[in-house]
Design an enzyme around this catalytic site. Sequence first.
Site, PDB file in Angstrom:
ATOM      1  N   GLY A  24       3.855  12.625   0.311  1.00 44.44           N
ATOM      2  CA  GLY A  24       3.391  11.630  -0.900  1.00 44.44           C
ATOM      3  C   GLY A  24       1.889  11.630  -1.448  1.00 44.44           C
ATOM      4  O   GLY A  24       1.405  12.775  -1.467  1.00 44.44           O
ATOM      5  N   ASP A  70      -0.734   4.293  13.685  1.00 42.06           N
ATOM      6  CA  ASP A  70      -0.040   3.295  13.298  1.00 42.06           C
ATOM      7  C   ASP A  70      -1.084   2.446  12.737  1.00 42.06           C
ATOM      8  O   ASP A  70      -1.757   1.680  13.479  1.00 42.06           O
ATOM      9  CB  ASP A  70       0.795   2.776  14.444  1.00 42.06           C
ATOM     10  CG  ASP A  70       1.639   1.709  13.728  1.00 42.06           C
ATOM     11  OD1 ASP A  70       1.433   1.295  12.482  1.00 42.06           O
ATOM     12  OD2 ASP A  70       2.598   1.112  14.535  1.00 42.06           O
ATOM     13  N   VAL A  71      -1.086   2.174  11.400  1.00 46.96           N
ATOM     14  CA  VAL A  71      -2.191   1.461  10.890  1.00 46.96           C
ATOM     15  C   VAL A  71      -2.208   0.063  11.182  1.00 46.96           C
ATOM     16  O   VAL A  71      -3.325  -0.618  11.154  1.00 46.96           O
ATOM     17  CB  VAL A  71      -2.140   1.800   9.355  1.00 46.96           C
ATOM     18  CG1 VAL A  71      -2.509   3.105   8.916  1.00 46.96           C
ATOM     19  CG2 VAL A  71      -0.960   1.111   8.706  1.00 46.96           C
ATOM     20  N   TYR A 162       4.656  -6.945  -2.431  1.00 44.93           N
ATOM     21  CA  TYR A 162       3.747  -5.719  -2.916  1.00 44.93           C
ATOM     22  C   TYR A 162       2.718  -6.027  -3.599  1.00 44.93           C
ATOM     23  O   TYR A 162       1.477  -5.730  -3.460  1.00 44.93           O
ATOM     24  CB  TYR A 162       4.688  -4.698  -3.445  1.00 44.93           C
ATOM     25  CG  TYR A 162       4.036  -3.373  -3.892  1.00 44.93           C
ATOM     26  CD1 TYR A 162       3.721  -2.588  -2.859  1.00 44.93           C
ATOM     27  CD2 TYR A 162       3.777  -3.090  -5.259  1.00 44.93           C
ATOM     28  CE1 TYR A 162       3.109  -1.173  -2.995  1.00 44.93           C
ATOM     29  CE2 TYR A 162       3.136  -1.683  -5.392  1.00 44.93           C
ATOM     30  CZ  TYR A 162       2.889  -0.900  -4.364  1.00 44.93           C
ATOM     31  OH  TYR A 162       2.114   0.288  -4.721  1.00 44.93           O
ATOM     32  N   PRO A 198       7.949  11.183  -2.199  1.00 48.74           N
ATOM     33  CA  PRO A 198       9.261  11.014  -1.494  1.00 48.74           C
ATOM     34  C   PRO A 198       9.581   9.666  -1.332  1.00 48.74           C
ATOM     35  O   PRO A 198      10.796   9.173  -1.370  1.00 48.74           O
ATOM     36  CB  PRO A 198       8.943  11.571  -0.106  1.00 48.74           C
ATOM     37  CG  PRO A 198       7.656  12.586  -0.259  1.00 48.74           C
ATOM     38  CD  PRO A 198       7.141  11.948  -1.219  1.00 48.74           C
TER      39      PRO A 198
HETATM   40  N1  LIG Z   1       4.561   6.247  -5.466  1.00 50.88           N
HETATM   41  C1  LIG Z   1       4.170   5.215  -6.509  1.00 50.88           C
HETATM   42  O1  LIG Z   1       4.446   5.335  -7.339  1.00 50.88           O
HETATM   43  C2  LIG Z   1       2.808   4.622  -6.173  1.00 50.88           C
HETATM   44  C3  LIG Z   1       2.081   3.907  -7.168  1.00 50.88           C
HETATM   45  C4  LIG Z   1       1.080   3.094  -6.935  1.00 50.88           C
HETATM   46  C5  LIG Z   1       0.628   3.234  -5.511  1.00 50.88           C
HETATM   47  N2  LIG Z   1       1.055   3.617  -4.648  1.00 50.88           N
HETATM   48  C6  LIG Z   1       0.772   3.653  -3.180  1.00 50.88           C
HETATM   49  O2  LIG Z   1       0.295   4.848  -2.658  1.00 50.88           O
HETATM   50  C7  LIG Z   1       0.743   4.587  -1.216  1.00 50.88           C
HETATM   51  C8  LIG Z   1       1.430   6.164  -0.788  1.00 50.88           C
HETATM   52  O3  LIG Z   1       2.713   5.837  -1.369  1.00 50.88           O
HETATM   53  P1  LIG Z   1       3.791   6.789  -1.519  1.00 50.88           P
HETATM   54  O4  LIG Z   1       4.672   6.636  -2.629  1.00 50.88           O
HETATM   55  O5  LIG Z   1       3.268   8.198  -1.252  1.00 50.88           O
HETATM   56  O6  LIG Z   1       4.902   6.562  -0.038  1.00 50.88           O
HETATM   57  P2  LIG Z   1       5.689   7.423   0.803  1.00 50.88           P
HETATM   58  O7  LIG Z   1       6.718   6.353   1.334  1.00 50.88           O
HETATM   59  O8  LIG Z   1       6.109   8.706   0.053  1.00 50.88           O
HETATM   60  O9  LIG Z   1       4.676   7.858   1.788  1.00 50.88           O
HETATM   61  C9  LIG Z   1       3.836   6.778   2.850  1.00 50.88           C
HETATM   62  C10 LIG Z   1       3.198   7.350   3.889  1.00 50.88           C
HETATM   63  O10 LIG Z   1       2.804   6.479   4.706  1.00 50.88           O
HETATM   64  C11 LIG Z   1       3.150   6.514   5.876  1.00 50.88           C
HETATM   65  N3  LIG Z   1       3.204   5.158   6.635  1.00 50.88           N
HETATM   66  C12 LIG Z   1       4.123   4.123   6.714  1.00 50.88           C
HETATM   67  N4  LIG Z   1       3.592   3.042   7.426  1.00 50.88           N
HETATM   68  C13 LIG Z   1       2.710   3.577   8.208  1.00 50.88           C
HETATM   69  C14 LIG Z   1       1.744   2.978   9.260  1.00 50.88           C
HETATM   70  N5  LIG Z   1       2.182   1.942   9.724  1.00 50.88           N
HETATM   71  N6  LIG Z   1       0.806   3.664   9.728  1.00 50.88           N
HETATM   72  C15 LIG Z   1       0.653   5.119   9.312  1.00 50.88           C
HETATM   73  N7  LIG Z   1       1.435   5.463   8.376  1.00 50.88           N
HETATM   74  C16 LIG Z   1       2.157   4.840   7.814  1.00 50.88           C
HETATM   75  C17 LIG Z   1       4.413   6.992   5.798  1.00 50.88           C
HETATM   76  O11 LIG Z   1       4.949   7.730   7.415  1.00 50.88           O
HETATM   77  C18 LIG Z   1       4.300   8.124   4.736  1.00 50.88           C
HETATM   78  O12 LIG Z   1       4.087   9.316   5.316  1.00 50.88           O
HETATM   79  C19 LIG Z   1       1.066   3.341  -0.860  1.00 50.88           C
HETATM   80  O13 LIG Z   1      -0.298   2.656  -0.677  1.00 50.88           O
HETATM   81  C20 LIG Z   1       1.492   3.118  -2.227  1.00 50.88           C
HETATM   82  O14 LIG Z   1       1.693   1.684  -2.328  1.00 50.88           O
HETATM   83  C21 LIG Z   1       2.334   4.724  -4.766  1.00 50.88           C
END
Ligand SMILES: NC(=O)c1ccc[n+]([C@@H]2O[C@H](COP(=O)([O-])OP(=O)(O)OC[C@H]3O[C@@H](n4cnc5c(N)ncnc54)[C@H](O)[C@@H]3O)[C@@H](O)[C@H]2O)c1
Length: 274
Positions: A24, A70-71, A162, A198
């Site tokens: 992502g 793990d954050v 969120y 994803p």
């Molecule tokens: N997709 C969107 O529309 C969107 C829009 C605005 C902001 N965001 C932000 O972008 C960021 C990523 O979103 P995304 O859509 O790529 O999500 P995603 O679910 O596709 O990917 C998230 C990743 O974070 C990892 N993760 C989750 N918990 C974790 C933890 N405790 N420690 C370490 N890694 C961890 C997961 O394993 C995954 O690889 C997020 O902060 C989300 O809020 C996404």
Amino acid sequence: MPSDRLDTFNRLAKVAIVTGAAQGVGLGIAQVLAAKGLAVALADVQADQAESEAEALRQKGFQAIGVGLDVVSSESWIEAIQKTEQHFGALDVLVNNAGISPRGTAEFTDEALWDQCMDINLKGSWLGIKAALPGFRARNFGRIINIGSTRSTRPLRGLFAYGVSKAGMLAMTQQVAVEYVNDGVTSNMVAPGWVDTPGERILQQRHGRPDFPAGLKNLITPGDVGDAAWYLVGPSGDRVNGLVLYLDAGLAVADDAGMIYLPDAQHNRYEQRL
Ligand SMILES: NC(=O)c1ccc[n+]([C@@H]2O[C@H](COP(=O)([O-])OP(=O)(O)OC[C@H]3O[C@@H](n4cnc5c(N)ncnc54)[C@H](O)[C@@H]3O)[C@@H](O)[C@H]2O)c1
């Protein structure tokens, strides 16, 4: 420009750690920073997938490693940063991207979901900042980039925990910007709109939508977010501190929040299904 200003401004970041980089948005950021010449640690709870994406970057001639992280654990953060510094010799850039986006209004968000969302999105980012700051201050150089959301300032019904967590990230970004302004550290936020990832696709399916709505305009890509992160990391980045860089095709300033992506004919249909 006077040479003392050049000394101050022209230090370039060389090593970055990006959280949630197994897929992502985080992966998109890692790919862009690696292509720009930074050595990148791809940090994620999905350690195997992070390593496999790092290997793909190495195959292209870039410098990358996968790091388990793990954050929500301060110990895990210290280990991940130590591993990055040992491997690449320093750490200049922290990208707090790992996050979850649970759905639910204020009434229908249970305590466990609230805690998980605040722990990963907000506390996890703070723990990373806390772990990275001693090295940043010692080297008088650091770039912190938090991945917020249009929802940091523009609420959408059903994104209660969120939205609150991402508003907290904005406050944290600016608080840190002010606290470390004299330590060579900048703290900025990229706030994307809707990004095709994803994680977002799984959420769509859970809500009975097999794909993004047809005709969707201005969907953001993970690479777009990477380009925005690069602006804050790259040569001009040290002039920017405490910024929220919206990357949302105007969503944050629109009256009909959430709707400007869709052609008019589809607005109502989509709204009713939320
Ligand atoms: N997709 C969107 O529309 C969107 C829009 C605005 C902001 N965001 C932000 O972008 C960021 C990523 O979103 P995304 O859509 O790529 O999500 P995603 O679910 O596709 O990917 C998230 C990743 O974070 C990892 N993760 C989750 N918990 C974790 C933890 N405790 N420690 C370490 N890694 C961890 C997961 O394993 C995954 O690889 C997020 O902060 C989300 O809020 C996404």
